[in-house]
Design an enzyme around this catalytic site. Sequence first.
Site, PDB file in Angstrom:
ATOM      1  N   PRO A 170       0.628  -1.266  -0.177  1.00  0.00           N
ATOM      2  CG  PRO A 170      -0.764  -1.656   1.655  1.00  0.00           C
ATOM      3  CD  PRO A 170       0.680  -1.950   1.341  1.00  0.00           C
ATOM      4  CB  VAL A 218       4.491   1.623  -3.616  1.00  0.00           C
ATOM      5  CG1 VAL A 218       4.902   0.899  -2.283  1.00  0.00           C
ATOM      6  CG2 VAL A 218       3.584   0.635  -4.180  1.00  0.00           C
ATOM      7  N   GLY A 219       1.848   3.969  -4.792  1.00  0.00           N
ATOM      8  CA  GLY A 219       1.579   4.930  -6.012  1.00  0.00           C
ATOM      9  C   GLY A 219       0.853   3.917  -7.120  1.00  0.00           C
ATOM     10  CB  SER A 266      10.772 -17.358   3.741  1.00  0.00           C
ATOM     11  OG  SER A 266       9.802 -16.516   4.522  1.00  0.00           O
ATOM     12  CE  LYS A 273      11.004 -13.094   2.254  1.00  0.00           C
ATOM     13  NZ  LYS A 273      11.131 -14.515   1.901  1.00  0.00           N
TER      14      LYS A 273
END
Length: 801
Positions: free
Chosen positions: A359, A361-362, A680, A723
């Site tokens: 959310p 980031v454009g 992960s 990450k």
Amino acid sequence: MTEHECKTAVMPALALRGMTVFPNMLLHFDVGRDTSVRALDQSMSGGQPIFLVAQKDMAVEEPGEEDLYRIGTVCTVRQLLRLPGDNVRVMVEGVSRGRLVKLTQTAPYLSAEVEEITAETPVRTSARTEALIRQTYELFERYIELAPKMTPDILLNLLSSQDPGYIADYIAQNVIMRAGDKQAILEELRPVRRLERLVQMLRRELDVLEMELELQSKVREGLTRSQRDYFLREQMKVIQQELGEGDGDSELAEYREKIEKAKMPQEVADKLKKEVSRLEKQPFGSAEASVIRNYLDVCLELPWSKKTKEKVDVEAARKILDADHFGLEKVKERILEFLAVKQLAPDLKGQIICLVGPPGVGKTSIAMSMARALHRKLGRISLGGVHDEAEIRGHRKTYIGAMPGRIIAGIRQAGVSNPLLLLDEIDKLGDDHRGDPASALLEVLDGEQNSTFRDHYLEVPYDLSEVLFVTTANTTDTIPRPLLDRMEIIELSSYTDEEKLQIAKRHLLPRQLHRHGLKKSQLKLTDGAIREVITGYTKESGVRILERTLGALCRKAAMRIVSEGVKSVTVTGDNLEELLGVRRYHPEQLPLTEQVGVVNGLAWTSVGGELLEVEVNVVPGSGKLELTGNLGDVMKESAHAALSYIRSRADRLGIAADFYQTKDIHVHFPEGAVPKDGPSAGIAITTAMVSALTDQPVRRELAMTGEVTLRGRVLPIGGLKEKTMAALRSGIKTVILPKDNEKDLEEIDQTVRAALHFLPVEQVDQVLDAALGMALQSQEEPFEAHIQPAGPSAGRVTIPQ
């Protein structure tokens, strides 16, 4: 021919046009010719009979002897009535037949020498005559039924007579037939023969009447429903006008005119014309009429042929995108590629682009910039929480409150048939018993199918092939595979602190200053202050919280300017806490000493990357494995796989072979309120367990990500960009990652690549060697990592033993 007793007399004569008078019959008619009126006057004044004889040609005004029939009727004038306009209405009674011998005068009125024909004396009625009379009655009765203006009373006057001559004369007088036929009856002096002739004529007249009625019936049947409705509608219009309920005709004409002007496909135009015809037949104010009106309004508001001219200019588009957005090079490059192809192949159907990223980031704003760069109208559709298929495809128009789906509504809102449709939050579609909206989108987002998209409300195909669809999502995990397959994924990664600084300076701060009514000179933020805001007050992938925090600074500055009278406020890194309060986030402090059983893992979330600590404690016990920290099934399985791997390598790791019987192992992930799951954390759990079992400290500047198998292989993971950014924020120097993820390093931000060392590994043995300095007995040489970082520190990094 039977002999008759004859006598001759001179009397006034009257020429009849188109009619015949029979003996023993009363008849009234109008007389207009001067000679005829004078003849009547002469008859009345002299008390003598008048001879009524038919003209052969009705058009002759002044008939001579050759223009008249030979047989006529001797009559007495019963009544004479003068009418306005020199007309006379006369009633005459037929006395007997007469034969015209000659005309004695033609002026001032007709006078004729007439041979009076006396009636034949009645003879005894034979069976044949009786049968003829009965047949005549039957035919005349049928005639009365069929003929207009005939009353049954006429038949009553006839039933009492048995004289065939009288019957023939009576019927001939009252039946509508050609003048020539009546004259033929009059000229037949034999009663029975006269009746026979009448029967033939009556039968023919009946045939004509029946044929006429049949034709009328067919004409009535041929009067179509629309013609009948036309009369009813005309009546309805008059009633509506009387009631003041408006003019429906102009409304229908307006609809038809709009259909002609809309330049829609023929199939659609035919359908709408049919609906207008249905509306025409509806009574005013009916429910069905309002449904049809709504349908016609929606269809006619759609832009069937209206388009915006696309501006296919790569350089102009580049300037617009650069002005609106800092960074996002990959996304901009893809949009410009699309434009370049459009320039070479204008008929290329629009591909479906899916912008995926955390959310803030454009994603939505870059879609809006795309619309501006392409010179397309924008229609925005938010799909978050939509769980009804009808939201996409529309409702059937027969339902109460029916309306078209969001796709058609978006095009209607945009007003053109080639807009850019932004489908926001496509990963947050729901589904329930009302259908699966994601499946309904399959047709919309397929370039091969959407040229004939059928909305349930419209019921006609609408061409979506000109529409450019751009979708946004935070993650692709919740998007169904068939839908994902139709879209081209473009990932927007988290912003680095340097990018956030530039975005704040170029876009966010000027926007907030304008919103809060401040001039640039009234609030000055140093770069240090903005960096402090980014690191100390926000912890996000995007810039939403950063913009809100800058807004808070603007409010503080506005308060000081208004209440304290200061002219401007300057904010630096040192006085930031006075305005915003105590820092909410502190940089992750790496432990001063290396710790046993604590490993830095890396996790991906939909809002960016996170540093995820793994803690393992080993205590004497009976071999139980305890897992805490709100873990999902995948992470629990990773812990069990790690334990199995360690048991299989216990001798090489220098761990007692029966540790799984004598030790209890507790694996904990801090922040137990946050759910954690994903493939992960395997090598992090393994490393923490080995560290705790061997009492070997873990290197403190190290973080790792990767999944482990029972054989110790390290499997690839996703979300490497987020990450690695989390690792950089947390002060990590080296990141261990699976060898298969080495190719993903190309997509990582240059700043991050330059600041971190990356260590690709294939086996857990290599991880343990790098993290714990444990060269396993099988390795003759210490593990060396070959890394190609970007930037000034490019070269080979060896992890020391």
